[in-house]
Design a protein around this motif. Structure first.
Motif: not given
Ligand SMILES: CC(C)(COP(=O)(O)OP(=O)(O)OC[C@H]1O[C@@H](n2cnc3c(N)ncnc32)[C@H](O)[C@@H]1OP(=O)(O)O)[C@@H](O)C(=O)NCCC(=O)NCCS
Length: 160
Positions: A63-64, A119-124
């Motif tokens: 994510f950027v 990134l944390i949201d995507w991983m979750t």
């Protein structure tokens, strides 16, 4: 003001390789001048690796925040690592975060917080049980504020 974050694509590979170099420049004393890190063939290899990974693998995401078209201000990269079901969870992955960096010209605007949170949201959503990373001294306050704790007794060694 909210920060505009987007998921990186293969065309971002060159900028992500530059950011990877930057992510390794944390000085020993936090928030001082970034230490120089030698370039070399590894930067180009890194660019090729990003291009391949972001092209067709759904177990990698970056994510950027953009500084300008074709120019990244901040990034965070994450990997989904398969895990086996256990008695307390059948979630299919653990997450590993790498390459968190903000260009010095864009620091302290919440950009790193925004990309790591995305990134944390995507991983979750993808089904991660645990998310881990190796913190630099500059990154540690951010990660602590996002709920990361030091996680002993994990051990590691170099392969080979
Ligand atoms: C660590 C780094 C990514 C932070 O990027 P950033 O975009 O400036 O960070 P943010 O603006 O999102 O700030 C996140 C938190 O970090 C801390 N922080 C950031 N800059 C700081 C500074 N100059 N002084 C003290 N704390 C600071 C704060 O806790 C901040 O949260 P707050 O603004 O709500 O107080 C950036 O300094 C960097 O690229 N450093 C070199 C590479 C590195 O160490 N990467 C981390 C690898 S694990």
């Amino acid at each position: 003001m909210s920060v505009l974050v987007r998921r990186a694509v293969a065309a971002d590979a060159r900028e992500l390789a530059r950011m990877r170099q930057l992510s390794l420049t944390c000085p020993e004393e936090p928030w001082t001048k970034p230490r120089d890190l030698r370039g070399g063939p590894w930067v180009e290899e890194c660019q090729e690796t990003f291009a391949a990974m972001l092209g067709d693998q759904d177990t990698v995401a970056a994510f950027v925040v953009d500084a300008a078209p074709g120019c990244v201000a901040a990034c965070a990269v994450g990997f989904l690592l398969p895990r086996l079901p256990g008695p307390d969870s059948s979630k299919p992955f653990n997450g590993d975060i790498s390459t968190v960096a903000t260009d010095p010209a864009f620091r302290r605007r919440g950009y790193a917080r925004a990309v790591v949170t995305a990134l944390i949201d995507w991983m979750t959503v993808r089904g991660c049980k645990r998310i881990s990373l190796t913190a630099s001294s500059e990154g540690e306050p951010l990660y602590t504020s996002l709920g990361f704790v030091t996680d002993n007794p994990r051990m590691s060694r170099l392969a080979g």
